[in-house]
Design an enzyme around this catalytic site. Structure first.
Site, PDB file in Angstrom:
ATOM      1  N   ASP A   8       0.875  -1.160   0.000  1.00  0.00           N
ATOM      2  CA  ASP A   8       0.000   0.000   0.000  1.00  0.00           C
ATOM      3  C   ASP A   8       0.927   1.229   0.000  1.00  0.00           C
ATOM      4  OD1 ASP A   8      -2.464   1.523   0.658  1.00  0.00           O
ATOM      5  OD2 ASP A   8      -1.402   1.852   2.541  1.00  0.00           O
TER       6      ASP A   8
ATOM      7  N   ASP B 115      -0.046   5.154   0.771  1.00  0.00           N
ATOM      8  CA  ASP B 115      -0.287   6.126   1.850  1.00  0.00           C
ATOM      9  C   ASP B 115      -0.318   5.414   3.202  1.00  0.00           C
ATOM     10  OD1 ASP B 115      -0.781   8.285   0.020  1.00  0.00           O
ATOM     11  OD2 ASP B 115      -2.774   7.482  -0.331  1.00  0.00           O
TER      12      ASP B 115
HETATM   13  P1  B16 Z   1      -6.621  10.024  -3.741  1.00  0.00           P
HETATM   14  P2  B16 Z   1      -3.722   3.928  -0.107  1.00  0.00           P
HETATM   15  C1  B16 Z   1      -5.650   5.754  -0.228  1.00  0.00           C
HETATM   16  O1  B16 Z   1      -4.346   5.346  -0.511  1.00  0.00           O
HETATM   17  C2  B16 Z   1      -5.688   6.559   1.054  1.00  0.00           C
HETATM   18  O2  B16 Z   1      -5.408   5.724   2.165  1.00  0.00           O
HETATM   19  C3  B16 Z   1      -7.052   7.162   1.225  1.00  0.00           C
HETATM   20  O3  B16 Z   1      -7.055   7.969   2.399  1.00  0.00           O
HETATM   21  C4  B16 Z   1      -7.393   8.012   0.002  1.00  0.00           C
HETATM   22  O4  B16 Z   1      -8.690   8.566   0.117  1.00  0.00           O
HETATM   23  C5  B16 Z   1      -7.313   7.126  -1.246  1.00  0.00           C
HETATM   24  O5  B16 Z   1      -6.013   6.574  -1.340  1.00  0.00           O
HETATM   25  C6  B16 Z   1      -7.601   7.907  -2.508  1.00  0.00           C
HETATM   26  O6  B16 Z   1      -6.576   8.846  -2.661  1.00  0.00           O
HETATM   27  O7  B16 Z   1      -7.612  11.032  -3.270  1.00  0.00           O
HETATM   28  O8  B16 Z   1      -5.193  10.531  -3.721  1.00  0.00           O
HETATM   29  O9  B16 Z   1      -6.997   9.399  -5.062  1.00  0.00           O
HETATM   30  O10 B16 Z   1      -3.696   3.900   1.382  1.00  0.00           O
HETATM   31  O11 B16 Z   1      -4.607   2.871  -0.741  1.00  0.00           O
HETATM   32  O12 B16 Z   1      -2.344   3.985  -0.718  1.00  0.00           O
HETATM   33 MG    MG Z   2      -2.858   3.161   3.266  1.00  0.00          MG
END
Ligand code: B16
Ligand code: MG
Length: 213
Positions: free
Chosen positions: A9, A11
């Site tokens: 993953d 974030d």
């Molecule tokens: P974006 P991951 C996710 O990333 C985040 O944890 C989540 O908080 C976020 O809303 C989602 O990506 C979408 O992100 O707005 O940048 O498209 O944890 O799956 O790497």
């Molecule tokens: Mg994450």
């Protein structure tokens, strides 16, 4: 060797952009009169797509928004988030993360990204990792976000491997759910580490080196 690849993953695992998501959502929540958006609320959004995250936040207000207004709110949050990303550089990549990734690769493992984020290419570029991973599956190539397994299945497909040969590393309960639903085993950091369905609990990223992969 049980695993041939590790799917990370982004974030909250490779980098701390989960904090930036929190700051941007909190600012947006305050703008629309939600004063009590907490880190605990933010944990519910880990791994959840932008629009689904907004829907969860809007449960904290009685105000009703049209689809068009919701799209505008999501865009405002993303603009604030991207302003924070603009300040990121290779110095924001934790040394322990980079050295662990390099050691895993030396051990013969393929390394991939499985992230719900549409900002994945931008973040990898800021961190100097845009050419590092063997495969990248992200929010731009899926229609269902975590806890649906699509993003991890895509990463396994890009690697040409079966889910049982890939370990997923997550910080989100929704991400562990996605991994298990796709037939993967999962290692978890933070809340995901304490989650009952998580295969391995990691206290910190380099603990990955102690799993007999
Ligand atoms: P974006 P991951 C996710 O990333 C985040 O944890 C989540 O908080 C976020 O809303 C989602 O990506 C979408 O992100 O707005 O940048 O498209 O944890 O799956 O790497
Ligand atoms: Mg994450």
């Amino acid at each position: 060797m049980k695993y041939k690849a590790i799917i990370f993953d982004l974030d909250g695992v490779i980098c701390s952009t989960d904090e930036y998501h929190y700051f941007a959502w909190k600012a947006l929540a305050e703008m629309i009169g939600i004063k009590d958006f907490t880190r605990k609320d933010n944990n519910l959004l880990r791994g959840i797509s932008r629009m689904d995250s907004l829907e969860i936040i809007l449960k904290k207000t009685d105000k009703v928004y049209s689809d068009e207004q919701k799209a505008t709110l999501a865009e405002m949050k993303n603009d604030m988030y991207k302003n924070l990303l603009a300040g990121m550089s290779e110095e924001d990549l934790d040394e322990n993360v980079l050295s662990t990734l390099k050691t895993l690769r030396e051990r013969g493992l393929k390394l991939a990204i499985g992230s719900s984020s549409k900002n994945t290419p931008l973040i990898l570029e800021r961190l100097g990792l845009d050419k590092f991973f063997d495969a990248v599956a992200d929010g731009n190539c899926i229609t269902h976000s975590k806890p649906h397994p699509e993003v991890f299945l895509k990463a396994a497909e890009f690697l040409n491997l079966q889910p049982c040969n890939c370990l997923v590393v997550e910080d989100a309960v929704a991400g562990v759910e996605a991994a298990i639903a796709g037939g993967f085993e999962a290692a978890g950091l933070g809340e995901a580490g304490a989650y009952a369905k998580t295969t391995y609990r990691l206290h910190e990223f380099p603990d990955l080196l102690n799993i007999s992969v």
